[in-house]
Design a protein around this motif. Structure first.
Motif, PDB file in Angstrom:
ATOM      1  N   TYR A   1      37.125  28.591  33.882  1.00  0.00           N
ATOM      2  CA  TYR A   1      35.876  29.316  33.619  1.00  0.00           C
ATOM      3  C   TYR A   1      35.469  30.135  34.840  1.00  0.00           C
ATOM      4  CZ  TYR A   1      31.037  30.120  32.193  1.00  0.00           C
ATOM      5  OH  TYR A   1      29.835  30.701  31.859  1.00  0.00           O
ATOM      6  N   LEU A   2      35.551  29.542  36.039  1.00  0.00           N
ATOM      7  CA  LEU A   2      35.204  30.274  37.254  1.00  0.00           C
ATOM      8  C   LEU A   2      36.187  31.413  37.524  1.00  0.00           C
ATOM      9  CD1 LEU A   2      34.154  27.419  39.727  1.00  0.00           C
ATOM     10  CD2 LEU A   2      32.682  29.100  38.639  1.00  0.00           C
ATOM     11  N   GLU A   3      37.463  31.172  37.190  1.00  0.00           N
ATOM     12  CA  GLU A   3      38.455  32.234  37.368  1.00  0.00           C
ATOM     13  C   GLU A   3      38.140  33.421  36.468  1.00  0.00           C
ATOM     14  OE1 GLU A   3      43.333  32.738  37.535  1.00  0.00           O
ATOM     15  OE2 GLU A   3      42.422  30.843  36.901  1.00  0.00           O
ATOM     16  N   GLY A   4      37.678  33.120  35.236  1.00  0.00           N
ATOM     17  CA  GLY A   4      37.277  34.198  34.336  1.00  0.00           C
ATOM     18  C   GLY A   4      36.085  34.975  34.877  1.00  0.00           C
ATOM     19  N   LEU A   5      35.109  34.240  35.444  1.00  0.00           N
ATOM     20  CA  LEU A   5      33.962  34.911  36.060  1.00  0.00           C
ATOM     21  C   LEU A   5      34.406  35.771  37.244  1.00  0.00           C
ATOM     22  CD1 LEU A   5      31.275  32.047  36.065  1.00  0.00           C
ATOM     23  CD2 LEU A   5      31.424  33.989  34.511  1.00  0.00           C
ATOM     24  N   GLN A   6      35.367  35.242  38.030  1.00  0.00           N
ATOM     25  CA  GLN A   6      35.860  35.974  39.201  1.00  0.00           C
ATOM     26  C   GLN A   6      36.578  37.260  38.780  1.00  0.00           C
ATOM     27  OE1 GLN A   6      35.487  34.759  42.521  1.00  0.00           O
ATOM     28  NE2 GLN A   6      36.142  36.825  43.063  1.00  0.00           N
ATOM     29  N   LYS A   7      37.395  37.157  37.734  1.00  0.00           N
ATOM     30  CA  LYS A   7      38.109  38.349  37.254  1.00  0.00           C
ATOM     31  C   LYS A   7      37.137  39.399  36.731  1.00  0.00           C
ATOM     32  CE  LYS A   7      42.513  36.164  36.051  1.00  0.00           C
ATOM     33  NZ  LYS A   7      43.404  35.741  34.944  1.00  0.00           N
ATOM     34  N   ALA A   8      36.117  38.941  36.021  1.00  0.00           N
ATOM     35  CA  ALA A   8      35.119  39.884  35.506  1.00  0.00           C
ATOM     36  C   ALA A   8      34.396  40.588  36.650  1.00  0.00           C
ATOM     37  CB  ALA A   8      34.118  39.146  34.618  1.00  0.00           C
ATOM     38  N   ALA A   9      34.079  39.800  37.705  1.00  0.00           N
ATOM     39  CA  ALA A   9      33.405  40.399  38.858  1.00  0.00           C
ATOM     40  C   ALA A   9      34.330  41.386  39.577  1.00  0.00           C
ATOM     41  CB  ALA A   9      32.956  39.300  39.820  1.00  0.00           C
ATOM     42  N   ASP A  10      35.631  41.033  39.681  1.00  0.00           N
ATOM     43  CA  ASP A  10      36.591  41.942  40.334  1.00  0.00           C
ATOM     44  C   ASP A  10      36.755  43.240  39.554  1.00  0.00           C
ATOM     45  OD1 ASP A  10      36.971  40.115  42.318  1.00  0.00           O
ATOM     46  OD2 ASP A  10      38.843  39.298  41.524  1.00  0.00           O
ATOM     47  N   GLN A  11      36.780  43.115  38.227  1.00  0.00           N
ATOM     48  CA  GLN A  11      36.904  44.321  37.404  1.00  0.00           C
ATOM     49  C   GLN A  11      35.693  45.236  37.562  1.00  0.00           C
ATOM     50  OE1 GLN A  11      37.586  42.964  33.418  1.00  0.00           O
ATOM     51  NE2 GLN A  11      39.726  42.375  33.811  1.00  0.00           N
ATOM     52  N   ASP A  12      34.509  44.616  37.587  1.00  0.00           N
ATOM     53  CA  ASP A  12      33.290  45.411  37.788  1.00  0.00           C
ATOM     54  C   ASP A  12      33.305  46.095  39.149  1.00  0.00           C
ATOM     55  OD1 ASP A  12      32.449  44.616  35.315  1.00  0.00           O
ATOM     56  OD2 ASP A  12      31.129  43.021  36.049  1.00  0.00           O
ATOM     57  N   GLN A  13      33.772  45.339  40.158  1.00  0.00           N
ATOM     58  CA  GLN A  13      33.808  45.886  41.519  1.00  0.00           C
ATOM     59  C   GLN A  13      34.814  47.035  41.623  1.00  0.00           C
ATOM     60  OE1 GLN A  13      34.829  43.019  44.515  1.00  0.00           O
ATOM     61  NE2 GLN A  13      33.995  44.231  46.175  1.00  0.00           N
ATOM     62  N   SER A  14      35.994  46.840  41.004  1.00  0.00           N
ATOM     63  CA  SER A  14      37.016  47.889  41.078  1.00  0.00           C
ATOM     64  C   SER A  14      36.605  49.122  40.272  1.00  0.00           C
ATOM     65  CB  SER A  14      38.358  47.348  40.563  1.00  0.00           C
ATOM     66  OG  SER A  14      38.223  46.938  39.219  1.00  0.00           O
ATOM     67  N   ALA A  15      35.897  48.901  39.171  1.00  0.00           N
ATOM     68  CA  ALA A  15      35.422  50.033  38.375  1.00  0.00           C
ATOM     69  C   ALA A  15      34.338  50.817  39.108  1.00  0.00           C
ATOM     70  CB  ALA A  15      34.887  49.549  37.028  1.00  0.00           C
ATOM     71  N   ALA A  16      33.510  50.080  39.864  1.00  0.00           N
ATOM     72  CA  ALA A  16      32.408  50.732  40.577  1.00  0.00           C
ATOM     73  C   ALA A  16      32.907  51.470  41.818  1.00  0.00           C
ATOM     74  CB  ALA A  16      31.355  49.707  40.971  1.00  0.00           C
ATOM     75  N   ALA A  17      33.887  50.894  42.514  1.00  0.00           N
ATOM     76  CA  ALA A  17      34.346  51.503  43.773  1.00  0.00           C
ATOM     77  C   ALA A  17      35.862  51.455  43.845  1.00  0.00           C
ATOM     78  CB  ALA A  17      33.740  50.765  44.961  1.00  0.00           C
ATOM     79  N   PRO A  18      36.570  52.378  43.207  1.00  0.00           N
ATOM     80  CA  PRO A  18      38.041  52.396  43.289  1.00  0.00           C
ATOM     81  C   PRO A  18      38.523  52.800  44.679  1.00  0.00           C
ATOM     82  CG  PRO A  18      37.225  54.307  42.082  1.00  0.00           C
ATOM     83  CD  PRO A  18      36.035  53.448  42.363  1.00  0.00           C
ATOM     84  N   HIS A  19      39.501  52.058  45.207  1.00  0.00           N
ATOM     85  CA  HIS A  19      40.041  52.337  46.534  1.00  0.00           C
ATOM     86  C   HIS A  19      41.556  52.353  46.456  1.00  0.00           C
ATOM     87  CE1 HIS A  19      36.208  52.140  48.594  1.00  0.00           C
ATOM     88  NE2 HIS A  19      35.938  50.996  47.964  1.00  0.00           N
ATOM     89  N   THR A  20      42.175  52.399  47.606  1.00  0.00           N
ATOM     90  CA  THR A  20      43.641  52.387  47.667  1.00  0.00           C
ATOM     91  C   THR A  20      44.157  50.998  47.368  1.00  0.00           C
ATOM     92  OG1 THR A  20      43.591  51.869  50.002  1.00  0.00           O
ATOM     93  CG2 THR A  20      43.614  54.199  49.414  1.00  0.00           C
ATOM     94  N   ASN A  21      45.490  50.906  47.132  1.00  0.00           N
ATOM     95  CA  ASN A  21      46.098  49.622  46.808  1.00  0.00           C
ATOM     96  C   ASN A  21      45.936  48.611  47.927  1.00  0.00           C
ATOM     97  OD1 ASN A  21      46.921  50.531  44.350  1.00  0.00           O
ATOM     98  ND2 ASN A  21      48.953  51.187  45.070  1.00  0.00           N
ATOM     99  N   SER A  22      46.079  49.057  49.191  1.00  0.00           N
ATOM    100  CA  SER A  22      45.971  48.109  50.304  1.00  0.00           C
ATOM    101  C   SER A  22      44.565  47.536  50.384  1.00  0.00           C
ATOM    102  CB  SER A  22      46.334  48.799  51.627  1.00  0.00           C
ATOM    103  OG  SER A  22      45.447  49.897  51.855  1.00  0.00           O
ATOM    104  N   THR A  23      43.576  48.372  50.145  1.00  0.00           N
ATOM    105  CA  THR A  23      42.205  47.875  50.193  1.00  0.00           C
ATOM    106  C   THR A  23      41.948  46.907  49.057  1.00  0.00           C
ATOM    107  OG1 THR A  23      41.586  50.054  51.025  1.00  0.00           O
ATOM    108  CG2 THR A  23      39.793  48.593  50.354  1.00  0.00           C
ATOM    109  N   ASN A  24      42.476  47.246  47.878  1.00  0.00           N
ATOM    110  CA  ASN A  24      42.292  46.343  46.749  1.00  0.00           C
ATOM    111  C   ASN A  24      42.926  44.986  47.005  1.00  0.00           C
ATOM    112  OD1 ASN A  24      40.812  47.953  45.084  1.00  0.00           O
ATOM    113  ND2 ASN A  24      42.586  48.880  44.055  1.00  0.00           N
ATOM    114  N   SER A  25      44.106  44.955  47.638  1.00  0.00           N
ATOM    115  CA  SER A  25      44.782  43.680  47.891  1.00  0.00           C
ATOM    116  C   SER A  25      43.978  42.827  48.851  1.00  0.00           C
ATOM    117  CB  SER A  25      46.190  43.917  48.441  1.00  0.00           C
ATOM    118  OG  SER A  25      46.110  44.564  49.701  1.00  0.00           O
ATOM    119  N   THR A  26      43.366  43.428  49.859  1.00  0.00           N
ATOM    120  CA  THR A  26      42.565  42.625  50.786  1.00  0.00           C
ATOM    121  C   THR A  26      41.321  42.097  50.105  1.00  0.00           C
ATOM    122  OG1 THR A  26      41.486  44.642  51.571  1.00  0.00           O
ATOM    123  CG2 THR A  26      43.370  43.842  52.831  1.00  0.00           C
ATOM    124  N   ILE A  27      40.718  42.913  49.217  1.00  0.00           N
ATOM    125  CA  ILE A  27      39.540  42.441  48.492  1.00  0.00           C
ATOM    126  C   ILE A  27      39.920  41.273  47.591  1.00  0.00           C
ATOM    127  CG2 ILE A  27      37.909  43.075  46.654  1.00  0.00           C
ATOM    128  CD1 ILE A  27      37.762  45.848  47.886  1.00  0.00           C
TER     129      ILE A  27
END
Length: 520
Positions: A71-97
């Motif tokens: 359940y927490l993993e699902g919440l985490q994925k949803a938060a990551d998707q929202d974050q990536s949709a709001a602020a798209p960056h390069t692949n290296s930045t995404n991997s560190t996030i």
């Protein structure tokens, strides 16, 4: 006019029949109340209430194992998707996030799992003293209400903070319900053989709750959603609370003012015999507490086990646990002076089984040492929990809240450290070293139980009882206390009546007042 007369006559007949039925229902309710209050039947009902409370607590403790990480993993994925949709960056930045939340995610789960045991550990000294002051029924009812609130909070929680709150509330409820429940069993079942059997049944319910909860929670979570298992547990908890209110009547007990004053918990903690028992309870539960959060990852890496196999890892161990409880109760009935020996055998079983866990190559092999660990824990718990009650009977005042709070503290130490410390030990030293260390600790601690060898030969200590009675009132209070002890402790009085507990109590008061006639 005739229809009106017929209507009035019918109304009169209906009223008379209703009154007759109400009278019959009242009589049946009165008969049921009298049947419930019959001592032997009430003892059985109390045992059922306590066992259900312990079952619920341990099911709620373990039911989140397959639910919360996913359940927490699902919440985490949803938060990551929202974050990536709001602020798209390069692949290296995404991997560190992405990597930062992963490490934090494991820590969050560990803290969430441990929060219940940590809060229970902090509250137990206070709850034990509270139980000694007000009796066993009110704290049990309070604990069931808090657990009901915790279960509902789990059902409707939608973020980490609310889940953490629910888990912590459960620890508060457990500190009251578990301690008062076990103490109530010790208080109602005064003969040692009866007490061992009743506590053994309670331990079987604890084991069943812990081992059946992960499959129960996992299946319902997958097919009915997150709320379903928690709502079912909440309904059972509500039913148990109503039964507790009906049978025990916690707020109408008039004898509470005459209760003997229990021994302070700090005095019990420094008692060498109680300290040995508490240490054994900590050490024997460490393998279970440390393996539960670490064995899933080890099985995935070394056995490539499926989710089904990981979920069913502990379930077969329920049967040897019940077998261990049954054997210990039977042996204690025949050879009660060997309780320490049964505990030592259990610790050796746990040690040997823990050492063989890393050698297993598949799921079938792994079941054998896990069954051995639970079999050994059954021996230790079933032998030593009644010993705590006996130690309080012969060395202190027969009030059990504080001593079973110490037992609960012992369990909580293991389960508070498990989710936080075990993962770090595996990371730094390895899974093999963790199991060898736990096994060695159990084998080396087993000889310490030799200190309990002569416990069953103990008789009430003149000096200690004098010291305990110095602070309390005398006269009528002591008369009432003596009468209650004679009613409660008939088995104990008859076993050492040649030395005479009654005569001994009379002597302890004869110096302060010439009240020999009161005890005649």
């Amino acid at each position: 006019m005739e229809p009106e007369g017929i209507t009035e006559e019918q109304a009169t007949n209906v009223a008379q029949s209703a009154a007759s039925k109400l009278s019959q229902m009242g009589e049946r309710t009165k008969q049921l109340g009298n049947a419930i209050q019959e001592p032997e039947r009430q003892k059985r009902i109390i045992l059922v209430i306590v066992c259900v409370a312990l079952l619920l607590d341990n099911m709620l403790y373990m039911v989140i194992v397959p639910i919360i990480p996913d359940y927490l993993e699902g919440l985490q994925k949803a938060a990551d998707q929202d974050q990536s949709a709001a602020a798209p960056h390069t692949n290296s930045t995404n991997s560190t996030i992405h990597k930062a939340p992963e490490g934090n995610f494991d820590l969050q789960i560990g803290v969430l799992f441990a929060s219940k045991a940590i809060l229970q550990l902090l509250v137990n000294p206070l709850s034990g003293t509270f139980i000694d002051r007000v009796g066993y029924d009110i704290p049990l009812f309070i604990g069931l209400n808090i657990m009901f609130l915790s279960t509902l909070t789990f059902a409707f929680a939608e973020n980490y903070a609310t889940l953490f709150l629910a888990r912590s509330i459960q620890g508060l409820g457990s500190a009251f319900a578990d301690t008062s429940g076990i103490a109530l069993i010790a208080d109602k079942f005064t003969e040692e053989s009866e007490r061992s059997k009743a506590l053994g049944i309670a331990l079987a319910f604890i084991s069943f709750g812990s081992l059946v909860a992960p499959p129960f929670g996992g299946v319902l979570y997958e097919f009915a959603g997150k709320q379903a298992p928690f709502l079912i547990l909440a309904c059972i908890c509500l039913t148990d609370g109503v039964l507790c209110l009906t049978v025990l009547k916690p707020f109408s007990n008039r004898e509470r003012g005459n209760m003997p004053v229990g021994t302070p918990i700090y005095k019990l903690m420094i008692d060498p015999y109680i300290a040995v028992v508490a240490g054994a309870l900590i050490v024997c539960n460490i393998p279970l507490a440390f393996l539960e959060p670490t064995i899933a990852n080890w099985m995935e890496e070394n056995m490539h086990s499926s989710e089904w196999e990981i979920g069913m890892t502990w379930f077969p161990a329920f049967f040897p646990h019940v077998l261990g409880v049954y054997l210990t109760v039977k042996l204690a009935g025949k050879y009660p002076h060997l309780q320490w020996f049964y505990g030592a055998i259990g610790m050796v079983f746990i040690g040997a089984s823990s050492c063989t866990v890393p050698a297993c190559k598949n799921f079938g092999q792994l079941m054998i040492p896990l069954c051995g660990i639970c079999f050994g824990i059954a021996f230790v718990d079933t032998a030593l929990l009644p010993t705590l009650g006996f130690l309080v009977d012969v060395r202190y005042v027969s009030v059990y809240g504080s001593v079973y709070a110490i037992a609960d503290i012992s369990y909580c130490v293991a389960y508070a450290l498990g989710p936080i410390v075990a993962g770090q030990i595996v990371h730094d030293l390895g899974f093999v070293q963790l199991n060898l260390g736990m096994g060695l600790a159990n084998v080396l601690y087993a000889p310490a139980l030799l200190l309990l060898k002569n416990v069953t030969q103990m008789k009430p200590s003149f000096s200690e009882r004098n010291m305990l009675l110095e602070d309390g009132p005398t006269g009528l209070y002591d008369t009432i206390k003596m009468e209650q002890r004679e009613k409660k402790r008939k088995g104990l009085c008859t076993t050492i009546d040649e030395n005479g507990i009654e005569t001994f109590v009379q002597r302890s008061h004869s110096d302060g007042e010439s009240s020999g006639g009161e005890y005649a």
